[in-house]
Design a protein around this motif. Sequence first.
Motif, PDB file in Angstrom:
ATOM      1  N   ALA A  75       6.030  11.208   2.618  1.00 30.90           N
ATOM      2  CA  ALA A  75       4.921  10.376   3.684  1.00 30.90           C
ATOM      3  C   ALA A  75       5.623   9.776   4.252  1.00 30.90           C
ATOM      4  CB  ALA A  75       4.011   9.638   2.448  1.00 30.90           C
ATOM      5  N   ARG A  76       7.230   9.315   4.023  1.00 37.02           N
ATOM      6  CA  ARG A  76       8.029   7.976   4.076  1.00 37.02           C
ATOM      7  C   ARG A  76       8.590   8.260   6.097  1.00 37.02           C
ATOM      8  NH1 ARG A  76      12.793   5.105   0.010  1.00 37.02           N
ATOM      9  NH2 ARG A  76      10.400   4.048  -0.809  1.00 37.02           N
ATOM     10  N   HIS A 112       9.153  -5.787   8.093  1.00 40.93           N
ATOM     11  CA  HIS A 112       7.715  -5.246   8.238  1.00 40.93           C
ATOM     12  C   HIS A 112       7.780  -3.563   8.065  1.00 40.93           C
ATOM     13  CE1 HIS A 112       7.478  -5.387  11.813  1.00 40.93           C
ATOM     14  NE2 HIS A 112       6.645  -4.588  12.965  1.00 40.93           N
ATOM     15  N   LEU A 113       8.878  -2.615   9.319  1.00 43.02           N
ATOM     16  CA  LEU A 113       9.088  -1.859   9.616  1.00 43.02           C
ATOM     17  C   LEU A 113       9.301  -0.943   7.928  1.00 43.02           C
ATOM     18  CD1 LEU A 113      10.322  -2.002  12.882  1.00 43.02           C
ATOM     19  CD2 LEU A 113       7.910  -1.173  12.818  1.00 43.02           C
ATOM     20  N   ARG A 114      10.578  -1.184   7.462  1.00 41.79           N
ATOM     21  CA  ARG A 114      10.899  -1.102   6.349  1.00 41.79           C
ATOM     22  C   ARG A 114       9.531  -0.555   5.618  1.00 41.79           C
ATOM     23  NH1 ARG A 114      14.054  -3.543   2.287  1.00 41.79           N
ATOM     24  NH2 ARG A 114      14.637  -5.138   4.028  1.00 41.79           N
ATOM     25  N   ALA A 115       9.428  -2.166   4.964  1.00 45.31           N
ATOM     26  CA  ALA A 115       8.162  -2.444   4.069  1.00 45.31           C
ATOM     27  C   ALA A 115       7.110  -1.183   4.295  1.00 45.31           C
ATOM     28  CB  ALA A 115       7.413  -3.178   4.193  1.00 45.31           C
ATOM     29  N   LEU A 117       7.140   2.337   5.756  1.00 46.27           N
ATOM     30  CA  LEU A 117       8.346   3.060   5.390  1.00 46.27           C
ATOM     31  C   LEU A 117       7.684   3.383   3.775  1.00 46.27           C
ATOM     32  CD1 LEU A 117      10.972   3.998   7.532  1.00 46.27           C
ATOM     33  CD2 LEU A 117       8.936   5.725   6.866  1.00 46.27           C
ATOM     34  N   ILE A 118       7.811   2.388   2.864  1.00 49.75           N
ATOM     35  CA  ILE A 118       8.633   2.437   1.291  1.00 49.75           C
ATOM     36  C   ILE A 118       6.732   2.494   0.915  1.00 49.75           C
ATOM     37  CG2 ILE A 118       8.670   0.574  -0.219  1.00 49.75           C
ATOM     38  CD1 ILE A 118      11.387   0.085   1.051  1.00 49.75           C
ATOM     39  N   ASN A 119       5.897   2.106   1.517  1.00 52.77           N
ATOM     40  CA  ASN A 119       4.691   1.846   0.990  1.00 52.77           C
ATOM     41  C   ASN A 119       3.627   2.582   1.539  1.00 52.77           C
ATOM     42  OD1 ASN A 119       4.637  -0.648  -0.773  1.00 52.77           O
ATOM     43  ND2 ASN A 119       4.718  -1.467   1.345  1.00 52.77           N
ATOM     44  N   ALA A 120       4.759   4.366   2.530  1.00 50.44           N
ATOM     45  CA  ALA A 120       3.563   4.675   2.779  1.00 50.44           C
ATOM     46  C   ALA A 120       2.688   6.007   1.902  1.00 50.44           C
ATOM     47  CB  ALA A 120       4.338   6.056   4.087  1.00 50.44           C
TER      48      ALA A 120
END
Length: 120
Positions: A75-76, A112-115, A117-120
């Motif tokens: 998903a990420r 926010h972009l990393r967040a 991805l992590i929450n994908a």
Amino acid sequence: MIGDAAGYNSPIIGQGLSIALRDARLVRDAIRDAGPNAANFEAYGVERLERMRRLREAAMFMASMAAEDCDNRVARRAKFFDLQMNDPLMMAMMGGMFAGPENAPPEAFDGHLRATLINA
């Protein structure tokens, strides 16, 4: 004062030599312009802190997509490619990694972009 001796950054985005060479140039300029006085390095220190903050965020972003052990890796990676195609800040961050982080808007490195991805 320069490169990894001035502060480590993850090698995942491959910027170690670029960081060290830019540091060396800026330190050289500070010494050449005003001499080896500690006050002359303030601008270098301020610039380097922000540059490294941005590069660390970019490295953590890439690690969250490509290197972290997680349950949602597929998903990420799918979200990574979605962001590449649809989020201008994603491409700004990617460009900033290689053209210099000062050439990308600060909001591309706000986490926010990393967040996302992590929450994908």
